[in-house]
Design a protein around this motif. Structure first.
Motif, short mmCIF file in Angstrom:
data_model
loop_
_atom_site.label_atom_id
_atom_site.label_comp_id
_atom_site.label_asym_id
_atom_site.label_seq_id
_atom_site.Cartn_x
_atom_site.Cartn_y
_atom_site.Cartn_z
N ASP A 24 -40.06 -73.53 1.49
CA ASP A 24 -40.90 -74.36 1.22
C ASP A 24 -42.13 -73.57 0.41
O ASP A 24 -42.97 -74.40 0.02
CB ASP A 24 -41.60 -74.65 2.73
N ALA A 25 -42.42 -72.42 0.86
CA ALA A 25 -43.59 -72.02 0.14
C ALA A 25 -43.12 -71.69 -1.34
O ALA A 25 -44.16 -71.81 -2.29
CB ALA A 25 -44.06 -70.50 0.65
N TRP A 26 -41.92 -71.29 -1.66
CA TRP A 26 -41.71 -71.53 -3.30
C TRP A 26 -41.57 -72.59 -3.44
O TRP A 26 -42.07 -72.81 -5.08
CB TRP A 26 -40.01 -70.77 -3.25
N THR A 27 -41.45 -73.77 -2.92
CA THR A 27 -41.46 -74.96 -3.39
C THR A 27 -42.94 -75.37 -3.92
O THR A 27 -43.16 -76.16 -4.97
CB THR A 27 -41.12 -76.21 -2.36
N GLN A 28 -43.66 -74.82 -2.96
CA GLN A 28 -45.10 -74.89 -3.18
C GLN A 28 -45.72 -74.19 -4.67
O GLN A 28 -46.55 -74.95 -5.35
CB GLN A 28 -46.19 -74.70 -1.92
N ARG A 29 -44.90 -73.14 -4.93
CA ARG A 29 -45.53 -72.07 -5.88
C ARG A 29 -45.01 -72.99 -7.24
O ARG A 29 -45.54 -72.96 -8.33
CB ARG A 29 -44.93 -70.85 -5.77
N ILE A 30 -43.55 -73.15 -7.23
CA ILE A 30 -42.98 -73.82 -8.55
C ILE A 30 -42.60 -75.20 -8.68
O ILE A 30 -42.33 -75.51 -9.89
CB ILE A 30 -41.75 -72.82 -9.04
N GLY A 31 -42.68 -75.71 -7.76
CA GLY A 31 -42.21 -77.37 -7.45
C GLY A 31 -41.06 -77.39 -6.96
O GLY A 31 -39.97 -76.84 -7.38
N GLY A 71 -38.58 -79.60 -7.95
CA GLY A 71 -37.49 -80.11 -8.93
C GLY A 71 -37.03 -78.54 -9.55
O GLY A 71 -35.72 -78.56 -9.70
N ARG A 72 -38.08 -77.83 -9.92
CA ARG A 72 -37.64 -76.53 -10.46
C ARG A 72 -36.90 -75.43 -9.53
O ARG A 72 -36.06 -75.04 -9.84
CB ARG A 72 -38.99 -75.67 -10.86
N LEU A 73 -37.58 -75.63 -8.11
CA LEU A 73 -36.82 -74.93 -7.34
C LEU A 73 -35.24 -75.47 -7.07
O LEU A 73 -34.18 -74.66 -7.13
CB LEU A 73 -37.43 -74.78 -5.77
N ASP A 74 -35.32 -76.72 -6.81
CA ASP A 74 -33.83 -77.23 -6.61
C ASP A 74 -32.88 -77.14 -7.67
O ASP A 74 -31.59 -76.57 -7.74
CB ASP A 74 -33.92 -78.67 -6.43
N ALA A 75 -33.36 -76.99 -9.11
CA ALA A 75 -32.63 -76.54 -10.38
C ALA A 75 -32.18 -75.36 -10.18
O ALA A 75 -31.04 -74.98 -10.43
CB ALA A 75 -33.36 -77.15 -11.54
N MET A 76 -33.12 -74.33 -9.99
CA MET A 76 -32.76 -72.87 -9.92
C MET A 76 -31.66 -72.67 -8.84
O MET A 76 -30.64 -72.08 -9.06
CB MET A 76 -34.01 -72.14 -9.48
N LEU A 77 -31.78 -73.36 -7.63
CA LEU A 77 -30.80 -73.19 -6.54
C LEU A 77 -29.40 -73.67 -6.93
O LEU A 77 -28.32 -73.18 -6.67
CB LEU A 77 -31.29 -73.76 -5.25
N ASP A 78 -29.46 -74.81 -7.68
CA ASP A 78 -28.21 -75.34 -8.10
C ASP A 78 -27.43 -74.41 -8.95
O ASP A 78 -26.22 -74.24 -9.13
CB ASP A 78 -28.40 -76.95 -8.61
N ASP A 79 -28.30 -73.91 -9.95
CA ASP A 79 -27.82 -73.11 -11.21
C ASP A 79 -27.35 -71.74 -10.44
O ASP A 79 -26.22 -71.27 -10.75
CB ASP A 79 -28.83 -72.51 -12.07
N LEU A 80 -28.06 -71.36 -9.34
CA LEU A 80 -27.62 -70.24 -8.93
C LEU A 80 -26.43 -70.27 -8.11
O LEU A 80 -25.33 -69.17 -8.00
CB LEU A 80 -28.54 -69.37 -7.85
N ALA A 81 -26.29 -71.64 -7.37
CA ALA A 81 -24.94 -71.75 -6.75
C ALA A 81 -23.84 -71.87 -7.72
O ALA A 81 -22.44 -71.58 -7.47
CB ALA A 81 -25.29 -73.27 -6.01
#
Length: 167
Positions: free
Chosen positions: A115-122, A124-134
Motif C-alpha cells: 500500500d505504501a509503494w502504491t502511494q509512492r508510484i501509483g 497502475g505502475r505498481l500493478d504493471a511492475m508486479l505483473d511484469d515481475l510475475a
C-alpha cells in the motif's frame, strides 16, 4: 536503454530489502520484534507441517542448518516438533498458534508495504511492475534463492583458495 544491465539485480535486491525491512518494522510494532527474515522463509518452508529434511531441501540448506533454524523457531514458540500421526518414526515440525499469528501479521505487514509503494508510484505502475515481475520470475517461487547466492559465493571462495594452493 540508458541504464546499465548490472543495475537490474541490484535494484531488485534493493527493493526486496526495503520491503522486507519495512515489513519487519511493522511486525515489531505488532508484537513480533524477534522475527527475522530467515524466520519467515523458514515458516513458509514448514507450511502446515514438514520434516527437518524437507525444510532443509526447500530452503536449500544442510540438515544441520535446518536443525538450527528449527531450534530457533521452537525457542520463539513459532513451531513445535512432534511425531507424524501417520508415521510415528518421523518427526514433524508444525506451526504453533503463535507461529500462525506471526505469519498473519507478516502478511498484513507486506500488505502495508504494498500500500505504501502504491502511494509512492501509483496503483497502475505498481500493478504493471508486479505483473511484469510475475512473468519473469521462476514459478513456483523458490525459497532457496538466497541460500543459492551464498553457496555460489562459498563455491567461488573454495575455487579461488584451491587455485592459490596450486600455485
Amino acid at each position: 536503454m540508458s541504464r546499465p544491465g548490472y543495475e537490474l539485480p541490484l535494484l531488485l535486491l534493493g527493493g526486496f530489502r526495503e520491503a522486507v525491512d519495512e515489513a519487519h518494522r511493522i511486525l515489531a510494532d505488532q508484537g513480533f520484534p524477534e522475527a527475522r527474515p530467515r524466520d519467515g522463509f523458514a515458516m513458509q518452508a514448514v507450511g502446515d507441517g514438514s520434516t527437518a529434511g524437507e525444510i532443509a531441501a526447500t530452503l536449500g540448506v544442510s540438515k544441520q542448518a535446518a536443525a538450527k533454524t528449527i531450534a530457533r523457531l521452537v525457542d520463539l514458540d513459532y513451531v513445535a516438533v512432534g511425531h507424524d500421526p501417520e508415521d510415528g518414526r518421523r518427526r514433524l515440525v508444525a506451526p504453533t498458534p503463535r507461529g500462525r499469528a506471526m505469519l498473519r501479521a507478516s502478511a498484513t505487514a507486506f500488505e502495508g508495504v504494498r500500500d505504501a509503494w502504491t502511494q509512492r508510484i501509483g496503483a497502475g505502475r505498481l500493478d504493471a511492475m508486479l505483473d511484469d515481475l510475475a512473468s519473469l520470475a521462476a514459478s513456483p517461487i523458490r525459497l532457496d534463492t538466497l541460500a543459492s547466492l551464498t553457496q555460489d559465493a562459498d563455491d567461488q571462495r573454495k575455487r579461488t583458495s584451491r587455485a592459490s594452493d596450486a600455485e
